[in-house]
Design an enzyme around this catalytic site. Sequence first.
Site, PDB file in Angstrom:
ATOM      1  CE  LYS B  78      -3.958  -3.041 -10.357  1.00  0.00           C
ATOM      2  NZ  LYS B  78      -5.079  -3.178  -9.402  1.00  0.00           N
ATOM      3  CB  SER B 161      -6.082  -6.976  -9.855  1.00  0.00           C
ATOM      4  OG  SER B 161      -6.323  -5.671  -9.355  1.00  0.00           O
ATOM      5  CB  SER B 185      -7.235  -5.339  -6.357  1.00  0.00           C
ATOM      6  OG  SER B 185      -7.962  -6.283  -7.093  1.00  0.00           O
TER       7      SER B 185
END
Lengths: 95, 493
Positions: B78, B161, B185
């Site tokens: 990420k 996210s 997330s």
Amino acid sequence: MSLDKATVAKIAHLARIKVPDEELESLAGELSQILTFVEQLNEVDTKDVPPMTSVAAQKLRRRKDEVTDGGYADQVLSNGPETAEGFYVVPKVVE
Amino acid sequence: MTALTHLTMAGALDGLAKKEFTAVELAEAHVRAVEAVRPFNIFITETPEAALSMAKASDERRAKGEAGPMDGLPIAVKDLFCTKGVATTAGSRILDGFKPEYESTVTSRLWRDGAVMLGKVNLDEFAMGSATITAHQGETVSPWSPGAPGAWEKRVVAGGSSGGSAAVIAARAALGATGTDTGGSIRQPAGYTGTVGIKPTYGRCSRWGIVAYASSLDQAGPMTRTVEDAAIMLRSMCGFDPKDSTSVDMPVPDFRAALTGDIRGLRVGIPKEYRVEGLSAEIAALWEQGIAWLKEAGAEPVEISLPHTKYALAAYYIIAPAEASSNLARYDGVRYGLRVEGGNLKEMYENTRGAGFGKEVQRRILIGTYVLSAGYYDAYYNKARQVRTRIKWDFDEAFKSCDVILTPTAPSTPFAIGEKMDDPVQMYLNDVFTVPINLAGLPAMSIPAGLGADGLPLGLQLIGRPFDEETLLRVGQVVEKAADFTAVPPFMA
């Protein structure tokens, strides 16, 4: 809770975010919506309830106050938008 | 033989050990897959050279008998984890051009154990969002979107996210990915993409080197296609780190050994307050099905009460923005990233932050600034922290009568890009089942459990006691086996 344009402008200034005047109105609406949503917390009885400071059941650790790292100013400065002679450069702040 | 990109981590480790293929071959297959998923805008930065050189080094280690627990496994990161010499953006224009001089603790542990980096994947800007649509680099489209890539009938969100992390695994372009979870997330995008995601107990994984959103809630975790893979990856990611003051100094178990399949006698809590208004009928039915699966495996469902559930979102939307407003004060155009000049220092700050932060990030900074400002601190911030304590107490009480809790991951199947975007509060409701867990600091995971009528994935969430990821994983694997989720997205690399 409803925020007016002047309050939003003040918060934006505190947060050091430039918000164009024409966006203040809609932003005030959005922020007011969020503040109205969170007002429901007032329904919760929190008398004698301690505010949470740490979710993990442990105390913050202490360490010896000694230098364990450093000595590479070039690396620290390598991402600076403007640097000179081992310093970050910013617009003049003295009058 | 299964295509190399369709293997599980456990399967790939097995194949590497048996010399059926090399780490370089595995990496090459994934580098091609990374190119194939470009229409979905999953990667912010691809690192094919790094992948191949890390894979080569992995093969050399394996030849010498020095292979680590994740040696040769290609993963995505990420773009919230700092990676040395590789651009790290947090999906924000304000970090334009930033190349960290250091590596986050979590990623350095993954590389220590032999994992191979494919690149950095998309997210909501600064991890603030539930759809991976707010990054400066654009929105990620889920591989579950119906239709041909680029000509979709509907562009479905991958969740957020950690949407890039979820999408890359679902699209078979990485065997696993790192995620972070502040209010759901990891779990919500896992649920939306038919993948597995774990948010470990707060303090398990070091936060050092991860771009901070809300420090008292942020926690990194693995995202994979199976529970066993999650156990493998979690073990490499966690462990004590003196550089993170909230990192917990306790041994890391061999999570894979916990996957015994035996959950007889385990008490599974079913919180009545999670039967919220607006819960779709198919999700309610899936939840019932999940309870039945665990009962068949010998567990005992018990009704529990988490009375302050309905206040969790409101508390979160004070605490998280408050911490964010403080954490994001560092982006000022002086030390890294974007600078937009102004007539003086203050104007430079304001111009930089006005141009560098997107709308949702600005909204949260402003809310945070407001609730922390003089005169409102007690009414908002302290009140929210008191409610947070009550939410934690609810869980403490519930875990007296159960060992693990089962709930849905999200109240609905994934929505289309463009829906739910006008009203911030409506968007926040996506996180209704996941946010309380962050407030209480507990471990939780999402397991793919079925498909909705629209053909899109649905997940079930398990919540565990602090530092009891082992029970979580064991029950998770039982759910996984019972659900037998074999559905695949319309597009796979």
